[in-house]
Design a protein around this motif. Structure first.
Motif, PDB file in Angstrom:
ATOM      1  N   ILE A  37       0.828  -1.212   0.000  1.00  9.52           N
ATOM      2  CA  ILE A  37       0.000   0.000   0.000  1.00  9.52           C
ATOM      3  C   ILE A  37       0.858   1.256   0.000  1.00  9.52           C
ATOM      4  N   LEU A  38       1.924   1.256   0.783  1.00 17.78           N
ATOM      5  CA  LEU A  38       2.741   2.454   0.944  1.00 17.78           C
ATOM      6  C   LEU A  38       3.751   2.648  -0.184  1.00 17.78           C
ATOM      7  N   LEU A  39       4.235   1.556  -0.780  1.00 12.55           N
ATOM      8  CA  LEU A  39       5.352   1.658  -1.719  1.00 12.55           C
ATOM      9  C   LEU A  39       4.962   1.481  -3.181  1.00 12.55           C
ATOM     10  N   VAL A  40       4.120   0.497  -3.469  1.00 11.31           N
ATOM     11  CA  VAL A  40       3.875   0.145  -4.864  1.00 11.31           C
ATOM     12  C   VAL A  40       3.225   1.279  -5.658  1.00 11.31           C
ATOM     13  N   PRO A  41       2.165   1.959  -5.161  1.00  7.91           N
ATOM     14  CA  PRO A  41       1.612   3.064  -5.965  1.00  7.91           C
ATOM     15  C   PRO A  41       2.641   4.141  -6.268  1.00  7.91           C
TER      16      PRO A  41
ATOM     17  N   PHE B 137       5.408   2.703  -8.743  1.00  7.72           N
ATOM     18  CA  PHE B 137       4.855   2.521 -10.090  1.00  7.72           C
ATOM     19  C   PHE B 137       4.635   3.867 -10.764  1.00  7.72           C
ATOM     20  N   ALA B 138       4.094   4.838 -10.013  1.00 11.24           N
ATOM     21  CA  ALA B 138       3.853   6.167 -10.574  1.00 11.24           C
ATOM     22  C   ALA B 138       5.162   6.857 -10.939  1.00 11.24           C
TER      23      ALA B 138
ATOM     24  N   SER C 217       8.136  13.668 -11.802  1.00 12.79           N
ATOM     25  CA  SER C 217       7.879  12.277 -11.423  1.00 12.79           C
ATOM     26  C   SER C 217       7.748  12.136  -9.911  1.00 12.79           C
ATOM     27  N   PHE C 218       8.560  12.892  -9.164  1.00 14.98           N
ATOM     28  CA  PHE C 218       8.472  12.821  -7.710  1.00 14.98           C
ATOM     29  C   PHE C 218       7.127  13.352  -7.223  1.00 14.98           C
TER      30      PHE C 218
ATOM     31  N   TYR D 184       4.359  13.446  -8.942  1.00 20.72           N
ATOM     32  CA  TYR D 184       3.360  12.474  -9.384  1.00 20.72           C
ATOM     33  C   TYR D 184       3.344  11.258  -8.469  1.00 20.72           C
ATOM     34  N   ALA D 185       4.522  10.847  -7.986  1.00 25.69           N
ATOM     35  CA  ALA D 185       4.605   9.712  -7.061  1.00 25.69           C
ATOM     36  C   ALA D 185       3.957  10.045  -5.722  1.00 25.69           C
ATOM     37  N   VAL D 186       4.140  11.271  -5.248  1.00 24.31           N
ATOM     38  CA  VAL D 186       3.490  11.678  -3.996  1.00 24.31           C
ATOM     39  C   VAL D 186       1.974  11.648  -4.156  1.00 24.31           C
ATOM     40  N   ALA D 187       1.476  12.107  -5.300  1.00 23.03           N
ATOM     41  CA  ALA D 187       0.038  12.049  -5.560  1.00 23.03           C
ATOM     42  C   ALA D 187      -0.461  10.607  -5.577  1.00 23.03           C
ATOM     43  N   ALA D 188       0.324   9.704  -6.162  1.00 23.56           N
ATOM     44  CA  ALA D 188      -0.054   8.293  -6.184  1.00 23.56           C
ATOM     45  C   ALA D 188      -0.024   7.692  -4.776  1.00 23.56           C
ATOM     46  N   PHE D 189       0.948   8.108  -3.976  1.00 27.23           N
ATOM     47  CA  PHE D 189       1.026   7.647  -2.589  1.00 27.23           C
ATOM     48  C   PHE D 189      -0.237   8.032  -1.821  1.00 27.23           C
ATOM     49  N   ALA D 190      -0.696   9.271  -1.981  1.00 29.99           N
ATOM     50  CA  ALA D 190      -1.916   9.707  -1.313  1.00 29.99           C
ATOM     51  C   ALA D 190      -3.133   8.936  -1.819  1.00 29.99           C
ATOM     52  N   ALA D 191      -3.185   8.681  -3.127  1.00 29.02           N
ATOM     53  CA  ALA D 191      -4.303   7.921  -3.682  1.00 29.02           C
ATOM     54  C   ALA D 191      -4.318   6.487  -3.171  1.00 29.02           C
TER      55      ALA D 191
END
Length: 393
Positions: free
Chosen positions: A160-164, A167-168, A281-282, A284-291
């Protein structure tokens, strides 16, 4: 990666910092004190913290005292959407990345949590070798190999914490490194959401089009216990507050200044020797982490996750809340997501056939007359008050 971004941000912000220090030094003492008290948003720093205290009181004290268990569960569901919106506010509002595929990362977190809960329920009911109930109904005799690690709470939380985020970051860097942006990036992210939904529908070992549902426990706590439901509400509210503080730290840090510079003058930032793809990209990754966090909490709060919750339509719905609330602000996406979700439930109960039209009219009115969202009303009011004050002088 963080050190690289911090170094780049420091270099990009050095001119601004020097100009601010020079202005503060040459200004009178009273003006210097005022400049020090102002945050990066141009408002006194105490305004944000006062608002945060009020929000915490409303979330953790007022709402549990005045709302029924059913309405409190609904509010927790809105918080899950607000988590997604907070990340979109960073990526879209500050970074200029129109993200139409956040349902993918919402789904990764949701399915990871759902798989763990189904495994825990099965083991609690029939031992370590028991299959989840939907697999037994479908006639499956053996647990798929990739399901087995989700019996561990630690593995599920790690996913949950790492994969989104990972991947993003990988997807984003491949796209941004090829200088894909604007509508082209929006189309790619939307296609990703559509592909994910189609893939899940075809997977009977993930529940197919019905998804995963009928969860009975949450990390050892019974979900049908009102006290545990209240605890889940507090957890969801606490995670939302933590993510808002994280995004605020990024927005008003040197990384946030570099992100805005990339949004406005990407080629100039690249000419100065920085990698815009890495910065974008960083974010975008933070946004994916929140999602991903929003999706993981959505599962025990609502009790179901299916492909229909992560496709194109939900991804656009996330974006509508951000646009209506105000994508360029910190709390605008949160308030917009909660408000739109509340309006959907309220108006759908009264006007089930007309709600879609009402939502569309609201979106058109806000985008057409308030491009900055409802939060821009406060900025217009402050600007008007400032103009009136200068005229009286």
């Amino acid at each position: 990666m963080t050190d690289t971004l911090t170094t780049s941000g420091a270099a990009a912000a050095s001119g601004l910092a020097a100009a601010s220090d020079s202005a503060a030094t040459s200004a009178p003492a009273g003006l210097r004190a005022r400049l020090t008290a102002l945050g990066a948003s141009g408002r006194p720093r105490w305004v944000f913290w006062a608002g945060l205290v009020v929000a915490v009181l409303l979330v953790f004290a007022v709402a549990p005292a005045v709302l029924s268990d059913f309405r409190l569960s609904q509010l927790a569901r809105y918080y899950c959407f607000a988590l997604v919106a907070t990340g979109i506010g960073l990526a879209w509002g500050r970074g200029g990345m129109l993200t139409l595929g956040q349902g993918v990362y919402f789904g990764i977190g949701a399915y990871a949590m759902a798989m763990h809960l189904k495994m825990a329920d099965a083991q609690g009911r029939g031992g370590p070798d028991a299959l989840p109930d939907f697999m037994q109904i479908a006639g499956m005799r053996e647990l798929p190999a990739y399901w087995a690690p989700f019996a561990s709470p630690g593995f599920a939380l790690a996913v949950i914490l790492l994969v989104p985020a990972l991947f993003a970051f990988g997807f984003g860097y491949l796209v941004f490194n090829r200088k894909v942006k604007g509508a082209y990036f929006a189309i790619l992210s939307q296609a990703l959401a559509a592909a994910a939904a189609i893939f899940l529908v075809s997977r009977a070992d993930l529940g197919g089009s019905n998804g995963l549902n009928r969860f009975t426990g949450f990390f050892g706590f019974a979900l049908n216990d009102p006290a545990n439901r209240l605890m889940l509400y507090f957890i969801t509210g606490g995670v939302l507050v933590a993510v808002v503080l994280l995004v605020r730290q990024l927005m008003f840090s040197r990384f946030g200044e570099l992100l805005v510079a990339v949004r406005d003058q990407e080629e100039r930032v690249r000419f100065l020797g920085y990698d815009p793809a890495l910065v974008k990209s960083f974010a975008y990754a933070v946004a994916a982490f929140a999602a991903g966090l929003g999706g993981a909490l959505f599962v025990p709060v609502v009790g179901i996750i299916s492909p229909s919750a992560i496709g194109i339509a939900p991804s656009i719905a996330f974006l509508i809340g951000v646009a209506i609330g105000g994508r360029a602000t910190l709390l605008g996406p949160v308030l917009g997501a909660v408000g739109v979700a509340w309006a959907q439930v309220t108006f759908a109960e009264a006007y089930p056939s007309q709600w879609t039209y009402l939502q569309g009219v609201l979106f058109i009115v806000v985008v057409g007359f308030l491009p900055g969202g409802l939060a821009s009303l406060f900025a217009l009011r402050r600007r008007r008050a400032s103009t009136d004050t200068e005229e009286t002088r």
